[in-house]
Design a protein around this motif. Sequence first.
Motif, PDB file in Angstrom:
ATOM      1  N   ASP A 200     -58.568 -25.139  29.745  1.00  0.00           N
ATOM      2  CA  ASP A 200     -59.232 -23.948  30.298  1.00  0.00           C
ATOM      3  C   ASP A 200     -60.729 -23.982  30.012  1.00  0.00           C
ATOM      4  O   ASP A 200     -61.553 -23.662  30.880  1.00  0.00           O
ATOM      5  CB  ASP A 200     -58.624 -22.674  29.706  1.00  0.00           C
TER       6      ASP A 200
ATOM      7  N   GLN B 252     -62.430 -26.588  32.153  1.00  0.00           N
ATOM      8  CA  GLN B 252     -62.564 -26.127  33.533  1.00  0.00           C
ATOM      9  C   GLN B 252     -63.736 -25.158  33.674  1.00  0.00           C
ATOM     10  O   GLN B 252     -64.490 -25.212  34.657  1.00  0.00           O
ATOM     11  CB  GLN B 252     -61.273 -25.467  33.997  1.00  0.00           C
TER      12      GLN B 252
ATOM     13  N   ILE C 217     -57.348 -30.859  36.438  1.00  0.00           N
ATOM     14  CA  ILE C 217     -56.992 -29.836  35.447  1.00  0.00           C
ATOM     15  C   ILE C 217     -55.604 -29.278  35.743  1.00  0.00           C
ATOM     16  O   ILE C 217     -54.761 -29.109  34.842  1.00  0.00           O
ATOM     17  CB  ILE C 217     -58.028 -28.694  35.463  1.00  0.00           C
TER      18      ILE C 217
ATOM     19  N   ASP D 293     -60.904 -30.053  39.731  1.00  0.00           N
ATOM     20  CA  ASP D 293     -60.003 -28.911  39.564  1.00  0.00           C
ATOM     21  C   ASP D 293     -58.540 -29.321  39.709  1.00  0.00           C
ATOM     22  O   ASP D 293     -57.663 -28.802  39.003  1.00  0.00           O
ATOM     23  CB  ASP D 293     -60.340 -27.814  40.574  1.00  0.00           C
TER      24      ASP D 293
END
Length: 488
Positions: free
Chosen positions: A64, A67, A35, A32
């Motif tokens: 996006d 993720q 990203i 995370d």
Amino acid sequence: MNILRRGRLQVAPDEDIMRFTSSMEADKRIFDADIQVDKAHVVMLKEQDIIKENECCAILSGLDRIQKEGISALDTSYEDVHIALEARLIEMVGEDTGGRMHSGRSRNDEVATCIRLTLRTELLFLMEEAKDLVGTLIKTAGKHHETIMPGYTHTQHAQPTTLSHNLLAHANAILRDIERIKAAYKNTNQNPLGAAAFASTGFPINRKKTTELLGFDSAIENSMDAVSTRDFMIESISCFSNMMTNLGRMAEELILWSSSEFGFIELDDSYSSTSSIMPQKKNPDIAELMRAKAGTVNGALVSVLTICKALPYSYNRDLQEATPHLWRALDTVRASVRMARGMIGTMSVKKNAMITATNTGFMTATELADVIVRTTGIPFRTAHHIVGAIAKTGLTPTLSMLDELSSEIIHEKLSDRGLTEKAIRDALDPVDNVRKRKVMGGPSPLETKRQIAVINKKMIIIEKDIGLFNKKINEASDKLAKACKKCA
């Protein structure tokens, strides 16, 4: 074809080599964060006119989607999450667009940034959990201002104290641990992004922008230092090691106190186990594991110190081996703090056993010597001699016995100098001993109540600091989200 190896290298590594070099398992922790770093970097590239707006939008949309898919959707044949993620993005939006995301940076500054982002959040969680442990310690201490118990030096009966006094000692140690973690947080919350491989980049990037979007306090000035230092990691694990040392001391006392020989406490069933063969057993397994896990964290610290020792500047692949030790140490200390809080908050205190134990070992000897000094005016060292001589007999002191000894030692009776039987009785009373000790830091109920008030004030400051740290991160996250939304 591997997007990283296809230009310079012609032969692909076999599975055994890939397993040896892969960091994908440890990289789950920073997925995370990766990203988030990619998004901040891409927004900055667009603002600096290094990539076009439509390219930025396509990349952000792809990120996006990645993720949402999660790390499990990435190709694990790549050696790390960074290249696997970039490869998946290129697969989605094409190389002409996705291949631009890595402009002006390297995996070296990227991974350092991801680790710092992830670690700072974990440090905040640890500070919260440690604060909760302190809260449990002082809450329990507040119930036991007058619960008399033996105090120990060298694990021998020393002087009477209270359970409150003992628990507050642990609370103060954990408070110092929190302060150390706060310092580690500040040194962690610095931005290496933009340092590239080590010599920065020829692209006109804006490091202040990524620093702002990622919620860092500042950028690391020197690009060589930025990619190669892991001192923030060493500092954090050092804090974990120190905290585990304090938790190990707490665990040791819980283990001893719950034994039949002491019988001061009983741990809750949920923090205990039994024997596979001895049905009567109630074992303090959680406390024992907490004590042992100090070794796990110490081992992680030594490992990272050894990995970083004598590494030449700048980046070396050795640093990949340091990160798993960080996460293992972090998980261990966080879990241990939670276990400590649970054990302290649920244990049963056997007050009678504690007060009974203060009647053995002549624990009031120091106060008797002090009373003799205050009453008769003789030097403390002389009083120490007299009381030590009576302690050797194993008998309960009386005025006549003390007079006899003092006549031999100083050729004068203590009663002639004003010592009375009542003064001796008061000196031998553990409760009276504790009440007299109301100087700063002492076990007197008045003083332990004051200590709790002081700790509560410190807790308010800690809570405020944690709130400010979180506020800055959240504000940066909102800024990044708004910047990304412009391209939606």
